[in-house]
Enzyme design. Structure first.
Site, short mmCIF file in Angstrom:
data_model
loop_
_atom_site.label_atom_id
_atom_site.label_comp_id
_atom_site.label_asym_id
_atom_site.label_seq_id
_atom_site.Cartn_x
_atom_site.Cartn_y
_atom_site.Cartn_z
N LYS A 53 52.94 41.12 43.80
CA LYS A 53 53.30 41.36 42.39
C LYS A 53 54.75 41.81 42.33
O LYS A 53 55.23 42.50 43.23
CB LYS A 53 52.41 42.48 41.82
CG LYS A 53 52.41 42.54 40.32
CD LYS A 53 51.41 41.58 39.73
CE LYS A 53 51.48 41.56 38.22
NZ LYS A 53 50.47 40.68 37.62
N GLY A 99 39.94 42.17 20.91
CA GLY A 99 41.17 41.40 21.15
C GLY A 99 40.92 39.92 21.04
O GLY A 99 40.19 39.33 21.84
N GLY A 116 43.26 37.44 21.24
CA GLY A 116 44.50 36.78 21.62
C GLY A 116 44.19 35.46 22.32
O GLY A 116 43.15 34.83 22.08
N VAL A 151 43.19 34.69 25.27
CA VAL A 151 41.93 34.61 26.01
C VAL A 151 40.74 34.95 25.10
O VAL A 151 39.75 34.22 25.05
CB VAL A 151 41.93 35.55 27.24
CG1 VAL A 151 40.60 35.48 27.97
CG2 VAL A 151 43.07 35.20 28.18
P1 NAI Z 1 47.27 38.28 24.19
O1 NAI Z 1 48.47 39.16 24.05
O2 NAI Z 1 47.35 36.86 23.80
O3 NAI Z 1 46.06 38.92 23.32
C1 NAI Z 1 45.78 40.27 23.24
C2 NAI Z 1 45.15 40.50 21.87
O4 NAI Z 1 44.69 41.84 21.80
C3 NAI Z 1 46.13 40.31 20.70
O5 NAI Z 1 45.54 39.52 19.70
C4 NAI Z 1 46.39 41.72 20.24
O6 NAI Z 1 46.70 41.81 18.85
C5 NAI Z 1 45.07 42.38 20.55
N1 NAI Z 1 45.13 43.84 20.67
C6 NAI Z 1 46.12 44.61 21.15
N2 NAI Z 1 45.78 45.89 21.07
C7 NAI Z 1 44.53 45.94 20.56
C8 NAI Z 1 43.64 47.00 20.26
N3 NAI Z 1 43.96 48.27 20.46
N4 NAI Z 1 42.43 46.67 19.75
C9 NAI Z 1 42.08 45.39 19.53
N5 NAI Z 1 42.90 44.35 19.78
C10 NAI Z 1 44.11 44.64 20.31
O7 NAI Z 1 46.77 38.48 25.67
P2 NAI Z 1 45.80 37.53 26.51
O8 NAI Z 1 46.59 36.57 27.29
O9 NAI Z 1 44.71 37.04 25.62
O10 NAI Z 1 45.18 38.56 27.55
C11 NAI Z 1 44.18 39.48 27.17
C12 NAI Z 1 43.84 40.37 28.36
O11 NAI Z 1 43.39 39.57 29.44
C13 NAI Z 1 45.01 41.19 28.89
O12 NAI Z 1 44.54 42.42 29.34
C14 NAI Z 1 45.49 40.36 30.07
O13 NAI Z 1 46.12 41.16 31.04
C15 NAI Z 1 44.18 39.81 30.59
N6 NAI Z 1 44.33 38.58 31.36
C16 NAI Z 1 44.87 37.46 30.78
C17 NAI Z 1 45.01 36.29 31.51
C18 NAI Z 1 45.56 35.05 30.89
O14 NAI Z 1 45.40 33.97 31.49
N7 NAI Z 1 46.17 35.13 29.72
C19 NAI Z 1 44.61 36.23 32.94
C20 NAI Z 1 44.01 37.43 33.43
C21 NAI Z 1 43.91 38.56 32.66
#
Ligand code: NAI
Length: 348
Positions: free
Chosen positions: A80, A177, A179, A181
């Site tokens: 990392k 969340g 987002g 994923v």
């Molecule tokens: P993203 O940034 O696209 O989505 C995160 C979502 O969570 C956003 O819609 C945001 O508004 C929401 N959010 C933030 N704070 C919040 C809260 N307090 N309560 C409710 N919703 C909240 O991120 P993504 O890519 O979807 O990743 C989500 C999680 O999965 C992260 O923890 C990331 O580290 C993990 N992850 C993602 C991978 C990927 O391929 N994108 C791979 C492995 C892990």
């Protein structure tokens, strides 16, 4: 600042400190293990309170990458990078190029990609000076699609193990969340007949989920308390604390967010209440699994026989089921068994 004295140090094979005063770059690359193959791990660009915190983060996250890759059955080790500083203030083209030149020096043992504070466009910029990057706009594409698919394969194992069922029909899943994923998980679960409860700090996506999936909206701060079968954290790390573990009403916690357990005690608290926890780095490995092709094409890397991506993602189900079975046999929480299995795989 100490490496060997850090509580996160775990016999990491190599730790590199890179400095480029002209561009203001200060970066740390931690390589935890290359037992299974050259290491991979994203680059986190972040303003840390102290340099020691940045180092500790690199050490901790690189170990987690070793576990994730090992349990996903990949010929990849764990590493990392962190770039220290506020990306909004110091991220420039010269800085990303300086970073890429350093990565190029250690490319035989480490390749990087996106993480917090780094976009696909930034990774494209780094890739102008080194081939040892994955997740470029020309590469495997958006990993979050594959992460969402993998999470749903894992959720199947949860449904079987905890509820003795084979489908999501009528299961109530609370997703924190929506987002990249979380939305993908919601879409797939809705299509499979699950009933969704959702929360996000962005009201627009919540409204969209209500309209598209007939989802019920919950308060972002309270969704862990939702009356659901499964709580699926897909936003932030550290959401399971000893306190929240005591408040969860679901019988299982399984989501995409990295590092969901704030402390080992939070995991013990879940287990004590009979709540099944799916170790996050097993469930969310779809992204790194999808990046394997790109990594094997890097200069000096060994070719490996690849099974189709869909099969590799589906294997998350089998791996998780094996972890749940072994954990039940050992009377230990799944995250403890998963760590033991990962360490066995990397010869620790
Ligand atoms: P993203 O940034 O696209 O989505 C995160 C979502 O969570 C956003 O819609 C945001 O508004 C929401 N959010 C933030 N704070 C919040 C809260 N307090 N309560 C409710 N919703 C909240 O991120 P993504 O890519 O979807 O990743 C989500 C999680 O999965 C992260 O923890 C990331 O580290 C993990 N992850 C993602 C991978 C990927 O391929 N994108 C791979 C492995 C892990």
């Amino acid at each position: 600042m100490g490496v060997w004295a850090s509580p996160e140090f775990d016999d990491h094979e190599q730790v590199c400190f890179f400095t480029d005063p002209q561009s203001g770059l200060r970066a740390i690359v931690a390589i935890h293990s290359t037992t299974l193959g050259p290491a991979a791990g994203g680059t986190r660009f972040k303003a840390y309170e102290t340099d020691q915190r940045a180092l500790d983060d690199a050490l901790r996250l690189s170990r987690a990458m070793s576990y994730k890759a090992a349990l996903a059955g990949l010929p990849i080790g764990g590493g990392k990078s962190v770039i220290i500083g506020d990306p909004a203030l110091i991220k420039t083209r010269p800085l990303l190029h300086a970073y890429g030149r350093f990565i190029d020096r250690i490319g035989r043992t480490y390749a990087t990609g996106e993480d917090v504070g780094m976009s696909v466009a930034d990774i494209d910029t780094v890739s102008e000076v080194t081939p040892y990057v994955g997740g470029t706009s020309r590469g495997a594409g958006d990993p979050s699609v594959h992460t969402a698919t993998g999470v749903v394969h894992g959720l199947h194992a949860v449904v079987e193990h905890r509820f003795g069922r084979s489908t999501f029909e009528g299961m109530r899943v609370a997703i924190q969340g929506l987002g990249a994923v979380g939305w993908g998980v919601a879409e797939r679960l809705h299509a499979a007949g699950a009933r969704l409860i959702v929360a996000d700090i962005r009201p627009d996506v919540v409204e969209r989920a209500q309209a598209q999936f007939g989802a019920q909206a919950a308060d972002a701060a309270d969704i862990h308390r939702a009356d659901a079968d499964i709580f699926s954290p897909c936003a932030l790390g550290g959401v399971i604390t000893v306190r929240t573990a005591g408040e969860i009403r679901a019988a299982a916690v399984a989501g995409a967010a990295n590092n969901q357990l704030e402390t080992p005690e939070a995991g013990t608290a879940l287990a004590g209440r009979g709540i099944l926890f799916a170790p996050d780095y097993v469930l969310n490995a779809g992204g790194i699994i999808s990046g394997l092709e790109a990594m094997t094409r890097m200069p000096g890397r060994r070719a490996v026989a690849l099974v189709p991506l869909e099969d590799r993602l589906a294997a998350i189900h089998d791996r998780l089921a094996a972890i749940f079975d072994r954990a039940a046999g050992e009377g230990r929480p799944p995250e403890v068994t998963a760590e033991t299995m990962a360490r066995e795989l990397i010869g620790r």
